[in-house]
Design a protein around this motif. Structure first.
Motif, PDB file in Angstrom:
ATOM      1  N   GLY A 155       0.763  -1.117   0.131  1.00 62.67           N
ATOM      2  CA  GLY A 155       0.102   0.017  -0.023  1.00 62.67           C
ATOM      3  C   GLY A 155       0.868   1.277   0.051  1.00 62.67           C
ATOM      4  N   GLN A 156       1.879   1.222   0.838  1.00 61.40           N
ATOM      5  CA  GLN A 156       2.575   2.391   0.858  1.00 61.40           C
ATOM      6  C   GLN A 156       3.494   2.701  -0.556  1.00 61.40           C
ATOM      7  OE1 GLN A 156       5.471   1.305   3.788  1.00 61.40           O
ATOM      8  NE2 GLN A 156       4.592   2.659   5.169  1.00 61.40           N
ATOM      9  N   LEU A 157       3.827   1.323  -1.196  1.00 67.06           N
ATOM     10  CA  LEU A 157       4.625   1.452  -2.420  1.00 67.06           C
ATOM     11  C   LEU A 157       3.536   2.044  -3.582  1.00 67.06           C
ATOM     12  CD1 LEU A 157       6.941   0.722  -4.182  1.00 67.06           C
ATOM     13  CD2 LEU A 157       5.781  -1.706  -4.460  1.00 67.06           C
ATOM     14  N   VAL A 158       2.248   1.953  -3.676  1.00 65.50           N
ATOM     15  CA  VAL A 158       1.303   2.426  -4.524  1.00 65.50           C
ATOM     16  C   VAL A 158       1.428   4.198  -4.303  1.00 65.50           C
ATOM     17  CG1 VAL A 158      -1.121   2.747  -5.126  1.00 65.50           C
ATOM     18  CG2 VAL A 158      -0.213   0.495  -4.585  1.00 65.50           C
ATOM     19  N   VAL A 159       1.398   4.471  -3.168  1.00 63.38           N
ATOM     20  CA  VAL A 159       1.572   6.137  -2.837  1.00 63.38           C
ATOM     21  C   VAL A 159       2.825   6.479  -3.262  1.00 63.38           C
ATOM     22  CG1 VAL A 159       1.353   7.627  -1.018  1.00 63.38           C
ATOM     23  CG2 VAL A 159      -0.090   5.788  -0.714  1.00 63.38           C
ATOM     24  N   ILE A 160       3.948   5.679  -2.915  1.00 63.77           N
ATOM     25  CA  ILE A 160       5.231   6.327  -3.848  1.00 63.77           C
ATOM     26  C   ILE A 160       5.218   6.069  -5.088  1.00 63.77           C
ATOM     27  CG2 ILE A 160       7.509   5.811  -3.684  1.00 63.77           C
ATOM     28  CD1 ILE A 160       7.024   4.441  -0.885  1.00 63.77           C
ATOM     29  N   LEU A 161       4.636   5.361  -5.715  1.00 70.86           N
ATOM     30  CA  LEU A 161       4.361   5.215  -7.084  1.00 70.86           C
ATOM     31  C   LEU A 161       3.569   6.302  -7.763  1.00 70.86           C
ATOM     32  CD1 LEU A 161       4.103   1.417  -7.828  1.00 70.86           C
ATOM     33  CD2 LEU A 161       6.184   2.932  -8.665  1.00 70.86           C
ATOM     34  N   GLU A 162       2.746   6.849  -7.053  1.00 69.81           N
ATOM     35  CA  GLU A 162       1.875   7.749  -7.527  1.00 69.81           C
ATOM     36  C   GLU A 162       2.575   8.899  -7.468  1.00 69.81           C
ATOM     37  OE1 GLU A 162      -1.221  10.299  -9.055  1.00 69.81           O
ATOM     38  OE2 GLU A 162      -0.767   8.322  -9.277  1.00 69.81           O
ATOM     39  N   LYS A 163       3.498   9.221  -6.252  1.00 68.04           N
ATOM     40  CA  LYS A 163       4.108  10.590  -5.927  1.00 68.04           C
ATOM     41  C   LYS A 163       5.160  10.656  -7.068  1.00 68.04           C
ATOM     42  CE  LYS A 163       7.486  12.286  -2.812  1.00 68.04           C
ATOM     43  NZ  LYS A 163       8.232  12.184  -1.451  1.00 68.04           N
ATOM     44  N   ALA A 164       5.723   9.542  -7.432  1.00 73.58           N
ATOM     45  CA  ALA A 164       6.878   9.408  -8.335  1.00 73.58           C
ATOM     46  C   ALA A 164       6.359   9.951  -9.924  1.00 73.58           C
ATOM     47  CB  ALA A 164       7.598   8.022  -8.666  1.00 73.58           C
ATOM     48  N   ARG A 165       5.100   9.267 -10.194  1.00 73.04           N
ATOM     49  CA  ARG A 165       4.444   9.781 -11.490  1.00 73.04           C
ATOM     50  C   ARG A 165       4.256  11.130 -11.497  1.00 73.04           C
ATOM     51  NH1 ARG A 165      -0.144  10.734 -13.437  1.00 73.04           N
ATOM     52  NH2 ARG A 165      -1.392  10.990 -11.196  1.00 73.04           N
ATOM     53  N   LEU A 166       3.529  11.807 -10.499  1.00 75.55           N
ATOM     54  CA  LEU A 166       3.467  13.214 -10.588  1.00 75.55           C
ATOM     55  C   LEU A 166       4.725  14.190 -10.721  1.00 75.55           C
ATOM     56  CD1 LEU A 166       0.842  13.243  -7.588  1.00 75.55           C
ATOM     57  CD2 LEU A 166       0.457  13.582 -10.123  1.00 75.55           C
ATOM     58  N   PHE A 167       5.758  13.716  -9.857  1.00 74.24           N
ATOM     59  CA  PHE A 167       6.994  14.302 -10.165  1.00 74.24           C
ATOM     60  C   PHE A 167       7.618  14.001 -11.589  1.00 74.24           C
ATOM     61  CE2 PHE A 167      11.739  14.011 -10.232  1.00 74.24           C
ATOM     62  CZ  PHE A 167      11.987  15.319 -10.037  1.00 74.24           C
ATOM     63  N   SER A 168       7.490  12.888 -12.356  1.00 74.84           N
ATOM     64  CA  SER A 168       7.843  12.653 -13.594  1.00 74.84           C
ATOM     65  C   SER A 168       6.994  13.646 -14.714  1.00 74.84           C
ATOM     66  CB  SER A 168       7.470  11.315 -14.084  1.00 74.84           C
ATOM     67  OG  SER A 168       8.107  10.827 -15.185  1.00 74.84           O
ATOM     68  N   ASP A 169       5.669  13.637 -14.227  1.00 71.32           N
ATOM     69  CA  ASP A 169       4.808  14.555 -15.169  1.00 71.32           C
ATOM     70  C   ASP A 169       5.099  15.862 -15.022  1.00 71.32           C
ATOM     71  OD1 ASP A 169       3.650  12.196 -15.909  1.00 71.32           O
ATOM     72  OD2 ASP A 169       1.563  12.837 -14.791  1.00 71.32           O
ATOM     73  N   ALA A 170       5.337  16.530 -13.758  1.00 68.77           N
ATOM     74  CA  ALA A 170       5.838  17.592 -13.594  1.00 68.77           C
ATOM     75  C   ALA A 170       7.196  17.923 -14.461  1.00 68.77           C
ATOM     76  CB  ALA A 170       5.768  18.064 -12.122  1.00 68.77           C
ATOM     77  N   ARG A 171       8.024  17.304 -14.210  1.00 70.62           N
ATOM     78  CA  ARG A 171       9.433  17.513 -14.952  1.00 70.62           C
ATOM     79  C   ARG A 171       9.249  17.468 -16.507  1.00 70.62           C
ATOM     80  NH1 ARG A 171      14.091  13.280 -13.183  1.00 70.62           N
ATOM     81  NH2 ARG A 171      12.588  12.051 -14.054  1.00 70.62           N
ATOM     82  N   ALA A 172       8.219  16.323 -16.951  1.00 68.74           N
ATOM     83  CA  ALA A 172       8.193  16.435 -18.416  1.00 68.74           C
ATOM     84  C   ALA A 172       7.426  17.766 -18.827  1.00 68.74           C
ATOM     85  CB  ALA A 172       7.370  15.248 -18.760  1.00 68.74           C
ATOM     86  N   ASN A 173       6.382  18.294 -18.040  1.00 66.88           N
ATOM     87  CA  ASN A 173       5.771  19.432 -18.512  1.00 66.88           C
ATOM     88  C   ASN A 173       6.958  20.842 -18.611  1.00 66.88           C
ATOM     89  OD1 ASN A 173       3.457  18.161 -18.990  1.00 66.88           O
ATOM     90  ND2 ASN A 173       2.651  18.701 -16.750  1.00 66.88           N
ATOM     91  N   LEU A 174       7.567  20.817 -17.579  1.00 66.80           N
ATOM     92  CA  LEU A 174       8.665  21.779 -17.596  1.00 66.80           C
ATOM     93  C   LEU A 174       9.451  21.758 -18.689  1.00 66.80           C
ATOM     94  CD1 LEU A 174       9.948  24.378 -15.669  1.00 66.80           C
ATOM     95  CD2 LEU A 174      11.207  22.423 -14.886  1.00 66.80           C
ATOM     96  N   GLN A 175       9.982  20.603 -18.852  1.00 64.24           N
ATOM     97  CA  GLN A 175      10.932  20.244 -20.089  1.00 64.24           C
ATOM     98  C   GLN A 175      10.213  20.857 -21.496  1.00 64.24           C
ATOM     99  OE1 GLN A 175      12.345  16.418 -20.601  1.00 64.24           O
ATOM    100  NE2 GLN A 175      13.924  16.981 -22.099  1.00 64.24           N
ATOM    101  N   ASP A 176       8.921  20.458 -21.363  1.00 63.63           N
ATOM    102  CA  ASP A 176       8.174  20.774 -22.680  1.00 63.63           C
ATOM    103  C   ASP A 176       8.105  22.313 -22.886  1.00 63.63           C
ATOM    104  OD1 ASP A 176       7.710  18.361 -23.308  1.00 63.63           O
ATOM    105  OD2 ASP A 176       5.642  18.001 -22.624  1.00 63.63           O
TER     106      ASP A 176
END
Length: 257
Positions: A155-176
């Motif tokens: 369950g903790q891992l799912v939360v961490i994965l979502e956090k990593a996904r949001l960070f990745s999306d934000a980084r991709a948006n910034l790069q775009d």
């Protein structure tokens, strides 16, 4: 549960929580989690498999150090195949404290024969996004408390994965945004229509070169749409420019009068 084992399980939960704050990179986080399960809880092997985009297979994303190199990253397991496949298709934990008595057990690559295996689905809002798989050489390696601990950890891992996904999306948006800004700056310096088109085509080619062959198609499509709009805006603005009237000399004024 013995005090030592309880302390071990609590330490494992703490270590996984620490990964949530220590790493924003998804791969580093996954590797840290499986290594913590191996090192802290003492199991022979831990791995994380994530659902692919087609939801037809699980893909090995991280494996603890004891079996790294024997089970390749990227190994695909069809949904429903083996214990991990059953965990994915059912959404329920699969436990075999004697793998020879489990009808779903299938030997993984790497010449590895566990005595016990535990496969815990990773559930995000009721949808399986992956499986946490833990194995040990000994039979009867998992107690009821161990199962509860690893389900909590999942369950903790799912939360961490979502956090990593949001960070990745934000980084991709910034790069775009950075790429789009750089292209718009180059277009603003162009002086002729031919130069504008040349700048646009070169910018797209430069960006395409940053992706491995066959990758980045959706991102490049979106970028082409943006560049098209920037070029269209340039030509629209150019059509709206009113040429200033010619300067009149004193002689011109006299002739007009």
């Amino acid at each position: 549960m013995s005090p030592d084992k309880k302390a071990r399980n609590l330490q494992a939960l703490f270590e996984v929580s620490r990964q949530a704050t220590a790493n924003l990179d998804r791969q580093q986080m996954l590797e840290g989690v499986v290594q913590a399960i191996q090192d802290v809880m003492g199991y022979r092997m831990a791995s994380i498999l994530l659902m692919d985009k087609t939801r037809s297979a699980l893909v090995s994303a991280a494996i603890s150090s004891n079996l790294q190199g024997k089970i390749p990253l990227g190994d695909r397991v069809p949904i429903g195949r083996g214990m991990v496949g059953q965990a994915a298709v059912s959404g329920q934990t699969q436990l075999a404290n004697n793998i020879r008595e489990n009808q779903h057990y299938i030997r993984a690559p790497g010449d590895w024969d566990p005595g016990s295996e535990l496969s815990v689905p990773l559930l995000a809002e009721g949808i399986v996004i992956g499986v946490l798989d833990v194995e040990d050489e000994a039979q009867d390696a998992f107690t009821e408390e161990d199962v509860q601990t690893l389900e909590t950890l999942a369950g903790q891992l799912v939360v961490i994965l979502e956090k990593a996904r949001l960070f990745s999306d934000a980084r991709a948006n910034l790069q775009d945004l950075s790429v789009i800004y750089a292209i718009s700056q180059r277009l603003s310096l162009a002086r002729t229509p031919d130069e504008v088109l040349r700048v646009a085509l070169h910018a797209l080619a430069d960006q395409e070169a940053t992706y491995p062959p066959g990758q980045g198609t959706p991102e490049l499509h979106e970028l082409r749409e943006v560049v098209y709009k920037l070029v269209a805006a340039y030509f629209e603005q150019r059509e709206q420019v009113v040429e200033p009237p010619p300067l009149l000399t004193g002689r011109d004024l006299m002739d007009t009068l």
